[in-house]
Enzyme design. Structure first.
Site, PDB file in Angstrom:
ATOM      1  N   CYS A 215      13.291 -48.688 -26.572  1.00 48.84           N
ATOM      2  CA  CYS A 215      12.277 -49.691 -26.227  1.00 48.84           C
ATOM      3  C   CYS A 215      12.139 -50.680 -27.391  1.00 48.84           C
ATOM      4  CB  CYS A 215      10.942 -49.012 -25.932  1.00 48.84           C
ATOM      5  SG  CYS A 215      10.082 -48.408 -27.382  1.00 48.84           S
TER       6      CYS A 215
ATOM      7  N   CYS B 295      10.784 -49.218 -30.670  1.00 47.27           N
ATOM      8  CA  CYS B 295      11.746 -48.422 -31.448  1.00 47.27           C
ATOM      9  C   CYS B 295      12.789 -49.313 -32.113  1.00 47.27           C
ATOM     10  CB  CYS B 295      12.429 -47.388 -30.567  1.00 47.27           C
ATOM     11  SG  CYS B 295      11.322 -46.014 -30.176  1.00 47.27           S
TER      12      CYS B 295
ATOM     13  N   GLU C 178      13.046 -41.618 -30.671  1.00 49.72           N
ATOM     14  CA  GLU C 178      13.858 -42.178 -31.755  1.00 49.72           C
ATOM     15  C   GLU C 178      13.152 -42.012 -33.097  1.00 49.72           C
ATOM     16  OE1 GLU C 178      13.057 -43.459 -28.847  1.00 49.72           O
ATOM     17  OE2 GLU C 178      14.412 -45.031 -28.181  1.00 49.72           O
TER      18      GLU C 178
ATOM     19  N   HIS D  36       7.639 -41.819 -30.386  1.00 46.58           N
ATOM     20  CA  HIS D  36       8.820 -42.016 -29.546  1.00 46.58           C
ATOM     21  C   HIS D  36       9.953 -41.088 -30.027  1.00 46.58           C
ATOM     22  CE1 HIS D  36       7.537 -46.118 -27.748  1.00 46.58           C
ATOM     23  NE2 HIS D  36       6.479 -45.491 -28.216  1.00 46.58           N
TER      24      HIS D  36
HETATM   25 ZN   LIG Z   1      10.612 -46.273 -28.056  1.00 45.60          ZN
END
Ligand SMILES: [Zn+2]
Length: 310
Positions: free
Chosen positions: A134, A137, A109, A107
């Protein structure tokens, strides 16, 4: 590919000319905006560090390698204060792997956090993202040394010419969180680590992977692990395993190395991996089969060198 090159150019195009030229120079060196550069751009653009991070999001997102979702995430992490309370900024984007389970996805992040960690940061002050983080994360970030003080910056609206943003602590996004302290840990991810592992044999790529293993974060399994990926131009990128109290949001050492490499090379450039090594401690778990599977999807034909360290 052409669309993403255009995305990079159009993301740069919104910056004033002087900043644009300097930003291009900086990104040619890597995905880190040195504190002094950020300060001079903030001054030149009469803006704030938070707004500069929002400005940079489309640039970061243009690096996203997303053959499955075609959903481009950009993230910009702010490291810890340096002199004059300035901080370096680190870009990140999401990375997906064709032909593999979705659980291998990196992801945006994670990529920005990994970038900061691999450049020696021991925590983050803030993280700007072009979409709400999300759940995965939120859990990944809750492992950080600075989880309790980390601020999440989100663009306030969808107007591309408006750089206003909202600031909320990570704890706002993840109330009643489960984290390292629930498993009796006092430290966290990004704390400086040195595990003192050694290997008695291995190529120079494996020797580099050993550095990653020694600086990795695996407090729950002690599977200290690092991966080094060599490109056809001989550049070696090293990644570290980053474990998580909730286990699943852990970032594998190969994901770490590849996420870093992806931010160093031009958006969508071929990976051209010619050698790969995994060095890990002896533990109840192993990164070997997952690393081989992921490697097969990005560098078919490259055999993983696996060395167990002591
Ligand atoms: Zn994420």
């Amino acid at each position: 590919m052409a669309a993403q090159e255009n995305a990079f150019e159009s993301a740069l195009a919104v910056f004033p000319e002087t900043v644009r030229t300097e930003l291009k120079e900086v990104l040619d060196e890597g995905p880190v905006i040195p504190a002094e550069r950020a300060a001079s751009w903030i001054d030149h653009m009469s803006t704030s560090v938070g707004q500069l991070m929002i400005w940079l999001l489309p640039v970061a997102a243009s690096y996203a390698r997303v053959p499955i979702s075609n959903y481009h995430v950009g993230a910009v992490a702010q490291g810890m204060p340096r002199g004059n309370s300035l901080a370096h900024l680190y870009l990140g984007s999401n990375v997906e792997f064709s032909g593999q389970a979705l659980s291998f996805t990196v992801h945006g992040e994670q990529c920005a956090t990994n970038n900061a960690w691999l450049h020696g940061e021991t925590g983050l002050q803030a993280l700007a993202i072009n979409a709400a983080p999300c759940g995965y994360c939120r859990q990944f970030l809750y492992e950080l040394t600075t989880a309790k003080s980390l601020n999440i910056l989100l663009k306030a609206n969808t107007n591309p010419n408006d750089y206003s943003y909202t600031t909320n602590p990570l704890t706002y996004f993840l109330p009643q969180a489960f984290g390292p302290s629930d498993l009796g840990l006092t430290g966290g991810l990004m704390e400086s680590e040195s595990h003192g592992l050694t290997i008695s044999s291995g190529s120079n790529v494996a020797q580099t992977a050993l550095q990653g293993a020694n600086a990795s974060y695996a407090p729950y399994t002690k599977d200290y692990a690092g991966v080094a990926l060599q490109q056809n131009n001989q550049t070696i990128y090293v990644g570290r395993y980053a474990e998580n109290a909730a286990y699943n949001p852990s970032m594998s050492p190969l994901e770490s190395a590849l996420a870093l490499m992806n931010m160093f090379i031009p958006p969508q450039a071929p990976l051209n991996i010619t050698a790969a090594a995994l060095v890990e401690a002896q533990a109840d778990i192993s990164q070997k089969s997952a690393t081989e599977a992921t490697l097969a999807s990005i560098a078919p034909g490259v055999t993983l060198e696996h060395v167990v360290a002591s």
